[in-house]
Design a protein around this motif. Structure first.
Motif, short mmCIF file in Angstrom:
data_model
loop_
_atom_site.label_atom_id
_atom_site.label_comp_id
_atom_site.label_asym_id
_atom_site.label_seq_id
_atom_site.Cartn_x
_atom_site.Cartn_y
_atom_site.Cartn_z
N GLU A 3 0.86 -1.16 0.00
CA GLU A 3 0.00 0.00 0.00
C GLU A 3 0.90 1.22 0.00
O GLU A 3 1.65 1.44 0.94
CB GLU A 3 -0.87 0.03 1.25
CG GLU A 3 -1.90 -1.07 1.33
CD GLU A 3 -2.69 -0.94 2.61
OE1 GLU A 3 -3.55 -0.06 2.68
OE2 GLU A 3 -2.43 -1.71 3.53
N ALA A 11 -8.13 -0.66 4.19
CA ALA A 11 -7.83 -1.37 2.95
C ALA A 11 -7.14 -2.69 3.27
O ALA A 11 -7.42 -3.72 2.66
CB ALA A 11 -6.96 -0.52 2.03
N MET A 15 -8.14 -6.49 2.08
CA MET A 15 -7.20 -7.26 1.28
C MET A 15 -6.84 -8.58 1.95
O MET A 15 -6.81 -9.63 1.31
CB MET A 15 -5.93 -6.44 1.06
CG MET A 15 -6.10 -5.24 0.16
SD MET A 15 -4.61 -4.23 0.15
CE MET A 15 -5.25 -2.73 -0.57
N TRP A 73 -1.47 -0.83 -3.94
CA TRP A 73 -2.75 -0.16 -3.73
C TRP A 73 -2.46 1.29 -3.33
O TRP A 73 -1.61 1.53 -2.47
CB TRP A 73 -3.54 -0.85 -2.63
CG TRP A 73 -4.81 -0.15 -2.25
CD1 TRP A 73 -4.95 0.94 -1.46
CD2 TRP A 73 -6.13 -0.51 -2.67
NE1 TRP A 73 -6.27 1.30 -1.33
CE2 TRP A 73 -7.02 0.43 -2.06
CE3 TRP A 73 -6.66 -1.53 -3.47
CZ2 TRP A 73 -8.40 0.36 -2.26
CZ3 TRP A 73 -8.02 -1.58 -3.65
CH2 TRP A 73 -8.88 -0.65 -3.05
N ALA A 117 -3.76 -0.76 -8.14
CA ALA A 117 -5.14 -0.33 -7.92
C ALA A 117 -5.13 1.06 -7.29
O ALA A 117 -4.44 1.28 -6.29
CB ALA A 117 -5.87 -1.32 -7.02
N GLU A 119 -7.57 4.40 -5.90
CA GLU A 119 -8.92 4.74 -5.43
C GLU A 119 -9.08 6.23 -5.22
O GLU A 119 -8.16 6.90 -4.75
CB GLU A 119 -9.19 4.00 -4.11
CG GLU A 119 -10.52 4.33 -3.45
CD GLU A 119 -10.44 5.49 -2.47
OE1 GLU A 119 -11.50 6.09 -2.19
OE2 GLU A 119 -9.33 5.81 -2.00
N VAL A 349 -13.33 -3.09 -0.60
CA VAL A 349 -11.97 -3.54 -0.89
C VAL A 349 -11.92 -5.06 -0.97
O VAL A 349 -11.28 -5.64 -1.86
CB VAL A 349 -10.99 -3.03 0.19
CG1 VAL A 349 -9.60 -3.61 -0.05
CG2 VAL A 349 -10.93 -1.51 0.18
N THR A 353 -10.91 -7.15 -4.27
CA THR A 353 -9.73 -8.02 -4.20
C THR A 353 -10.08 -9.44 -4.60
O THR A 353 -9.35 -10.09 -5.35
CB THR A 353 -9.14 -8.00 -2.77
OG1 THR A 353 -8.81 -6.65 -2.42
CG2 THR A 353 -7.88 -8.85 -2.69
#
Length: 368
Positions: A3, A11, A15, A73, A117, A119, A349, A353
């Motif tokens: 992350e 998150a 995950m 992420w 990814a 967001e 999330v 995932t």
């Protein structure tokens, strides 16, 4: 799993529930770090880097940014996408942290993660007439990523209206698939996929759960009527004075039910005067932070034949609305409210995932 901009770790909850392990995280806020360690243990400090991502971008190696990861992420601030932020978009100080992420990916070279990814709020799709979103996609294209764009709303899982935009970038994109779910790729995203100057894909995905239409009342924290968190008579008198005739009519209709109902409310400014606006549905409004320029959310108790009661939403309710019921909350409520208002719904999330990121990493996504 990495992350680059981890928030308070919600998150990570989603995950890890879906089978991905977080091995590196970063955020600028010391308070978010404290919340993170409070949930994942002091050993998590080994992989959590408390630093400005702009500094990390200058020298990723100094911050032990790992290579050869499966995915990254990143959530970047939406402040500059709003009117309060001057609508500067990706050129702004806060939303511009996206470019720091791109710089980190560049410096990882051939060892950058195959899946990324990102967001943000749905407003990212319309910022500068859509040019900010396209600029982000082009930057990822320059790093050989193909990009998918979808939107998810937390109210597919929890009673909170919280739409968010997700960019899923892949070095090895799944086969192109037309998909018409309005919950995933509404028509206002068509122009992105129709742009021949962009490298995009639309992975074949199941539709997310239908949006909830109720559920907020059922998860409201049970607070005794004599608890000082309920506003006193003087404050309630002021609250009632700031309800328009339209709002009073809405409340009257809600109170016609034989059940005790709870609704959420925001304080607004209308014609230069403060006013309270109450949601009519049994869904909470989008959780926000004072730092984002938005007011806190109040909880209103409505019962036929009884006076209105109101109070600020509690940190427990924030957690429940973010799908983080078991999250260990800090003693100071304002810290939790700020953190959760900045976070991503755990359920969203986890769904993303499970149905997208893991299958993409494992090469299992393909056109039917």
């Amino acid at each position: 799993m990495a992350e680059f901009f981890a928030g308070i770790g919600l998150a990570r909850l989603g995950m890890e529930a879906a089978g991905l392990k977080v091995t590196w995280a970063n955020d600028l806020s010391a308070e978010k770090l404290n919340m993170y360690l409070g949930n994942f243990g002091e050993s998590a400090a080994e992989h959590y880097k408390l630093a400005d991502i702009a500094d990390i971008a200058k020298d990723p190696g100094s911050y032990a940014v790992p290579k050869d990861l499966d995915a990254a992420w990143a959530s970047f601030p939406c402040t500059d996408l709003s009117l309060a932020g001057g609508r500067k978009g990706l050129a702004g100080k806060h939303s511009g942290t996206f470019w720091n992420l791109i710089e980190i990916l560049k410096k990882l070279g051939s060892r950058r993660p195959p899946v990324v990814a990102l967001e943000n709020v749905n407003g990212f799709a319309t910022s500068h007439q859509g040019e900010d979103l396209k600029a982000a996609i082009r930057a990822l294209n320059d790093l050989e990523y193909s990009v998918d764009v979808i939107t998810l709303d937390a109210k597919s899982w929890v009673p909170q209206s919280r739409p968010r935009l997700f960019l899923i970038a892949a070095l090895c994109a799944p086969a192109q698939e037309e998909f018409d779910s309005p919950l995933l790729r509404p028509r206002w995203l068509d122009h992105v996929f129709a742009d021949s100057g962009l490298t995009t894909h639309r992975a074949a995905l199941p539709a997310p759960p239908s949006h909830l239409k109720s559920g907020w009342t059922s998860i409201v924290e049970n607070i005794p009527s004599d608890d000082p968190r309920w506003w006193d008579e003087k404050r309630m008198e002021k609250f009632n004075e700031q309800l328009s005739s339209v709002q009073l009519s809405k409340i009257s209709k809600i109170s016609s039910s034989s059940e005790v109902c709870y609704r959420t409310a925001y304080r607004r400014t209308r014609e230069g005067k403060p006013a309270w606006e109450v949601r009519t549905d049994d869904i909470a409004g989008c959780l926000r932070t004072a730092g984002g320029g938005s007011s806190k959310q109040a909880v209103v108790r409505i019962e036929a034949g009884a006076p209105l009661r109101a109070r600020w939403m509690t940190s427990v309710e924030y957690a429940r609305l973010m799908g983080a019921d078991e999250y260990i909350l800090p003693t100071r409520a304002s810290q939790a409210v700020m953190g959760f208002g900045d976070a991503v719904c755990v359920n969203a999330v986890q769904w993303l995932t499970e149905v997208y990121l893991v299958p993409l990493i494992e090469g299992k996504l393909a056109a039917k």
